[in-house]
Design an enzyme around this catalytic site. Structure first.
Site, PDB file in Angstrom:
ATOM      1  N   LYS A   1       3.440 -46.626  18.086  1.00 39.62           N
ATOM      2  CA  LYS A   1       4.059 -46.880  16.770  1.00 39.62           C
ATOM      3  C   LYS A   1       4.774 -45.647  16.229  1.00 39.62           C
ATOM      4  O   LYS A   1       4.270 -44.525  16.360  1.00 39.62           O
ATOM      5  CB  LYS A   1       2.985 -47.332  15.764  1.00 39.62           C
ATOM      6  CG  LYS A   1       2.082 -48.425  16.307  1.00 39.62           C
ATOM      7  CD  LYS A   1       1.082 -48.942  15.306  1.00 39.62           C
ATOM      8  CE  LYS A   1       0.048 -49.796  16.004  1.00 39.62           C
ATOM      9  NZ  LYS A   1      -1.094 -49.015  16.537  1.00 39.62           N
TER      10      LYS A   1
ATOM     11  N   ASP B   1      -3.704 -50.122  22.567  1.00 40.31           N
ATOM     12  CA  ASP B   1      -2.896 -49.969  21.357  1.00 40.31           C
ATOM     13  C   ASP B   1      -2.997 -48.526  20.861  1.00 40.31           C
ATOM     14  O   ASP B   1      -4.082 -48.057  20.514  1.00 40.31           O
ATOM     15  CB  ASP B   1      -3.401 -50.920  20.270  1.00 40.31           C
ATOM     16  CG  ASP B   1      -2.541 -50.809  19.029  1.00 40.31           C
ATOM     17  OD1 ASP B   1      -1.452 -51.410  19.016  1.00 40.31           O
ATOM     18  OD2 ASP B   1      -2.931 -50.087  18.079  1.00 40.31           O
TER      19      ASP B   1
ATOM     20  N   HIS C   1       5.415 -48.454  12.197  1.00 38.49           N
ATOM     21  CA  HIS C   1       3.998 -48.508  11.823  1.00 38.49           C
ATOM     22  C   HIS C   1       3.760 -49.094  10.427  1.00 38.49           C
ATOM     23  O   HIS C   1       2.841 -49.875  10.221  1.00 38.49           O
ATOM     24  CB  HIS C   1       3.412 -47.086  11.917  1.00 38.49           C
ATOM     25  CG  HIS C   1       1.940 -47.039  12.151  1.00 38.49           C
ATOM     26  ND1 HIS C   1       1.320 -46.040  12.851  1.00 38.49           N
ATOM     27  CD2 HIS C   1       0.944 -47.875  11.769  1.00 38.49           C
ATOM     28  CE1 HIS C   1       0.009 -46.266  12.902  1.00 38.49           C
ATOM     29  NE2 HIS C   1      -0.234 -47.379  12.237  1.00 38.49           N
TER      30      HIS C   1
ATOM     31  N   TYR D   1      -2.325 -41.341  15.345  1.00 37.11           N
ATOM     32  CA  TYR D   1      -3.763 -41.293  15.671  1.00 37.11           C
ATOM     33  C   TYR D   1      -4.150 -39.928  16.262  1.00 37.11           C
ATOM     34  O   TYR D   1      -5.333 -39.615  16.376  1.00 37.11           O
ATOM     35  CB  TYR D   1      -4.161 -42.419  16.641  1.00 37.11           C
ATOM     36  CG  TYR D   1      -3.903 -43.828  16.135  1.00 37.11           C
ATOM     37  CD1 TYR D   1      -3.675 -44.070  14.783  1.00 37.11           C
ATOM     38  CD2 TYR D   1      -3.892 -44.914  17.004  1.00 37.11           C
ATOM     39  CE1 TYR D   1      -3.419 -45.362  14.320  1.00 37.11           C
ATOM     40  CE2 TYR D   1      -3.652 -46.210  16.550  1.00 37.11           C
ATOM     41  CZ  TYR D   1      -3.405 -46.425  15.210  1.00 37.11           C
ATOM     42  OH  TYR D   1      -3.169 -47.698  14.767  1.00 37.11           O
TER      43      TYR D   1
END
Ligand code: A2P
Length: 312
Positions: A72, A38, A105, A43
């Site tokens: 996302k 994931d 997201h 990130y």
């Protein structure tokens, strides 16, 4: 999934997987058997993950069709002209030509180019950039085969119902915070009834996140008495009890770990089948407690509150 594709129920979360470390984590994860990773653009580690994916794929350690890769769309790319470039950047960073799953997201919108807003003007209300505008673009990515499945994250039942009024293709997945202290039973039932798969994020309470995101005192599920008792009786860890509870509920679950021992421990939880009694006693632990409370989207005179994000 509706077309017969299978999402591996135990995946690896990569939020807070540090740059310089995450590349090795991904190679180890695939080596020990993870097939679901994931990711997310925000990130900040997709390029390093991509290096590792490319290495293991070209070495023939795993076939692309046997991996499930999720990413996302960040909040700054909801406008119709921003969705496709955002996906293309993620594909280029991950060194992939398609994603298995692409999610919106958050139901929160920022001005283009803003990573995290510091003032109210950098937020855009959903009345200005509605989810419907973004979703049409997500559907196009699906039609073009750039993503195999599309979905959302952090969406309430209310927002999912609103989507059913205009979506040509309904989200196949809603990724939300789910664990024994936040069981979201109404959501679980709604998604089961409407064929939306749930993925549980922060399943272990996200203890590694930055102190600024934590409340002064937070419950620690890993030392919860009920969970400890089940773990002792079974001779497994409390983390494994929590993760197997998710899998037994039919949701996928994406614990983050950068530690090889804990990565193996977490993956093995997929093979633990809790009894009805054990599921019931964990069922009593629900406190509707959010570790990721959404208050970080609140800003003076801004368009979002935690209550408006969760619709509660
Ligand atoms: P680490 O990466 O050092 O293993 P969540 O998935 O809820 O966000 O939780 C992630 C946090 O929980 C990370 O700090 C991670 O640390 C830790 N963690 C992951 N797996 C386990 C486990 N099996 N037991 C205890 N802590 C774990």
């Amino acid at each position: 999934m509706k077309n017969g594709d299978q999402i591996p129920l135990l995946g690896l979360g990569t939020w807070q997987s540090a740059p310089g470390e995450v590349g090795e984590v991904i190679k180890n994860a695939i080596e020990v058997g993870y097939r679901h990773i994931d990711c997310a653009a925000i990130y900040g580690n997709e390029a390093e993950i991509g290096e590792s994916l490319s290495e293991v794929l070209s070495a023939g350690k795993v076939a692309r069709k046997d991996l499930w890769i999720t990413s996302k769309l960040w909040n700054n790319a909801h406008r119709k002209n921003d969705v496709r470039p955002a996906l293309e950047k993620t594909l280029s960073d991950l060194k992939l030509d398609y994603l298995d799953l692409y999610l919106i997201h958050w139901p929160v919108v920022f001005e283009s180019g803003v990573g995290f807003p510091s003032k109210a003007e950098e937020y855009l209300p959903l009345s200005e950039v509605p989810i419907s505008e973004t979703w049409v673009e997500m559907e196009k990515l699906l039609t073009e085969g750039l993503v195999r499945h599309i979905g959302v994250s952090n969406f309430s039942v209310k927002k999912l119902k609103e989507m059913s009024e205009y979506a040509q293709v309904m989200p196949e997945v809603n990724q939300i915070e789910l664990h024994p202290l936040l069981q979201q039973k109404e959501m679980h039932t709604y998604c089961k009834d409407t064929g939306i798969h749930l993925t549980a994020y922060s399943p272990l309470g996200s203890r590694g996140r930055s102190e600024s995101m934590k409340k002064a005192s937070e419950p620690n599920m890993l030392t919860n008495e009920t969970i400890q008792k089940i773990a002792q009786e079974r001779g497994c860890s409390t983390a494994q009890v929590i993760l197997s509870w998710s899998v037994c509920r039919g949701t996928s679950v994406i614990p983050k770990s950068s530690n090889l021992g804990r990565m193996k421990e977490n993956l093995a939880a997929a093979d633990i089948e809790l009894s009805e009694n054990e599921m019931q006693s964990i069922g009593t632990l629900d406190e509707h407690y959010r570790y990721i409370d959404g208050k970080f989207w609140e800003i003076k005179n801004g368009p979002y509150t935690a209550a408006s994000v969760w619709d509660e």
